[in-house]
Design a protein around this motif. Sequence first.
Motif, short mmCIF file in Angstrom:
data_model
loop_
_atom_site.label_atom_id
_atom_site.label_comp_id
_atom_site.label_asym_id
_atom_site.label_seq_id
_atom_site.Cartn_x
_atom_site.Cartn_y
_atom_site.Cartn_z
N LEU A 87 0.68 -1.19 -0.07
CA LEU A 87 0.06 -0.22 -0.03
C LEU A 87 0.94 1.28 -0.10
O LEU A 87 1.91 1.45 0.59
N LYS A 88 0.35 2.43 -0.72
CA LYS A 88 1.12 3.49 -0.93
C LYS A 88 1.38 4.14 0.61
O LYS A 88 2.47 4.78 0.66
N GLU A 89 0.47 3.96 1.40
CA GLU A 89 0.49 4.74 2.71
C GLU A 89 1.36 3.97 3.33
O GLU A 89 2.47 4.61 4.20
N ASP A 90 1.60 2.69 3.49
CA ASP A 90 2.80 1.85 4.26
C ASP A 90 4.38 2.33 3.71
O ASP A 90 5.12 2.41 4.41
N ILE A 91 4.19 2.44 2.40
CA ILE A 91 5.71 2.71 1.65
C ILE A 91 5.90 4.12 2.21
O ILE A 91 7.18 4.52 2.38
N LEU A 92 4.97 5.12 2.17
CA LEU A 92 5.55 6.70 2.50
C LEU A 92 5.58 6.53 4.00
O LEU A 92 6.61 7.45 4.38
N LYS A 93 5.05 5.89 4.70
CA LYS A 93 5.28 5.80 6.30
C LYS A 93 6.81 5.33 6.40
O LYS A 93 7.43 5.66 7.36
N GLY A 94 7.18 4.42 5.69
CA GLY A 94 8.59 3.67 5.66
C GLY A 94 9.59 4.74 5.51
O GLY A 94 10.54 4.95 6.12
N TYR A 95 9.40 5.69 4.31
CA TYR A 95 10.20 6.58 4.05
C TYR A 95 10.20 7.86 5.04
O TYR A 95 11.43 8.26 5.24
N ASN A 96 9.06 8.06 5.47
CA ASN A 96 9.12 9.15 6.62
C ASN A 96 9.56 8.54 7.82
O ASN A 96 10.13 9.51 8.88
N ALA A 97 9.75 7.19 8.10
CA ALA A 97 10.66 7.02 9.33
C ALA A 97 12.03 6.88 9.23
O ALA A 97 12.79 6.44 9.95
N GLY A 98 12.55 7.24 7.81
CA GLY A 98 13.89 7.60 7.46
C GLY A 98 14.40 6.36 6.63
O GLY A 98 15.70 6.06 6.83
N ALA A 99 13.40 5.57 5.99
CA ALA A 99 13.98 4.62 5.08
C ALA A 99 14.96 4.90 4.00
O ALA A 99 14.79 5.89 3.40
N ASP A 100 15.89 4.36 3.79
CA ASP A 100 16.97 4.59 2.71
C ASP A 100 16.48 3.68 1.46
O ASP A 100 16.69 4.03 0.28
N ASP A 101 15.60 2.60 1.57
CA ASP A 101 15.01 1.81 0.69
C ASP A 101 14.11 0.95 1.35
O ASP A 101 13.95 0.89 2.59
N TYR A 102 13.09 0.66 0.47
CA TYR A 102 11.82 -0.26 0.77
C TYR A 102 11.31 -1.28 -0.05
O TYR A 102 11.17 -0.98 -1.37
N ILE A 103 11.69 -2.61 0.21
CA ILE A 103 11.66 -3.70 -0.57
C ILE A 103 10.53 -4.61 -0.22
O ILE A 103 10.43 -5.02 1.08
N THR A 104 9.67 -4.97 -1.07
CA THR A 104 8.31 -5.70 -0.94
C THR A 104 8.70 -7.07 -1.28
O THR A 104 9.33 -7.56 -2.18
N LYS A 105 8.16 -7.98 -0.35
CA LYS A 105 8.45 -9.21 -0.49
C LYS A 105 7.22 -10.19 -1.32
O LYS A 105 6.42 -9.42 -1.57
N PRO A 106 7.78 -11.14 -2.20
CA PRO A 106 9.07 -11.71 -2.28
C PRO A 106 9.95 -10.81 -3.15
O PRO A 106 9.62 -10.16 -4.21
N PHE A 107 11.23 -11.08 -2.99
CA PHE A 107 12.24 -10.24 -3.76
C PHE A 107 13.47 -11.11 -4.09
O PHE A 107 13.73 -11.93 -3.45
N ASP A 108 14.30 -10.63 -5.02
CA ASP A 108 15.30 -11.30 -5.40
C ASP A 108 16.54 -10.85 -4.57
O ASP A 108 16.96 -9.68 -4.41
N THR A 109 17.17 -11.93 -4.02
CA THR A 109 18.28 -11.62 -3.07
C THR A 109 19.59 -10.82 -3.62
O THR A 109 20.06 -10.00 -2.89
N GLU A 110 19.55 -10.81 -4.93
CA GLU A 110 20.80 -10.55 -5.55
C GLU A 110 20.52 -8.82 -5.78
O GLU A 110 21.21 -8.14 -5.54
N VAL A 111 19.19 -8.60 -5.93
CA VAL A 111 18.69 -7.19 -6.05
C VAL A 111 19.09 -6.46 -4.64
O VAL A 111 19.51 -5.60 -4.37
N LEU A 112 18.42 -7.19 -3.61
CA LEU A 112 18.70 -6.73 -2.24
C LEU A 112 20.33 -6.58 -2.06
O LEU A 112 20.70 -5.48 -1.47
N LEU A 113 21.08 -7.56 -2.38
CA LEU A 113 22.77 -7.38 -2.27
C LEU A 113 23.04 -6.21 -2.92
O LEU A 113 23.78 -5.51 -2.45
N CYS A 114 22.59 -5.81 -4.03
CA CYS A 114 23.17 -4.82 -4.90
C CYS A 114 22.69 -3.39 -4.06
O CYS A 114 23.38 -2.56 -4.22
#
Length: 229
Positions: A87-114
């Motif tokens: 949800l957009k509201e949750d993503i915005l809440k994450g960035y407002n909490a100081g997130a440098d990035d926000y990754i939704t599951k499931p995700f590629d571990t190689e992408v997370l590593l990069c």
Amino acid sequence: MTAKQHIFLVEDDLSFGAVLKSYLEINDYEVTWVDDGKHAVERFRAGEYQIAILDVMLPNIDGFTLATEIRKLNKDIPLVFLTAKTLKEDILKGYNAGADDYITKPFDTEVLLCKIQAIIKRQSVETPPDRPFFTIGSYEFDARLRTISRDHEQQKLSPKEADLLKLLCQNKNELLSRETALRKIWGDDGYFTARSMDVFITKLRKYLKDDPNIEIRNIHGSGFMLEEK
């Protein structure tokens, strides 16, 4: 031998947490893994980390609340949120909490590593050595005492004015991104804090106006530059 980068991982899914921890360790990171938000703050306080990866949905304390507590202990550590929420509201809440990035599951571990590699590299570039004194044209700036001096005249700065000017001095003649300044000084990069920073920039320009070789330029859409001609 170069010391390994230390990752603080908070993930309550035991099987996923174990797999992710192993994957990061295989890629030469040291990982401290906590599976319950309730114990995370104490574990974070006891260690020294280069990045924190936090699941949002945790037992006892959610990832956003945990991020706020971690920021109180280390205002500069990069934060990455992991979540199944899209949800957009949750993503915005994450960035407002100081997130440098926000990754939704499931995700590629190689992408997370990069992403981890890019964030840590950026953090090391953005953190210059700490210095208390700076020369800005004909001005002397004492960041510790929060004073600007010129021709035997002295101006006392507020704590945030001094913090902002110090960041500009550390990046003299280079772009200081708006996002970096807001997160380092105010703890978030929301609309109202951005407007507040603009006020402080105006004040700093006023303090430095008597030297025509000094200018704090507004780089449209990106940030500011303390330029010394």
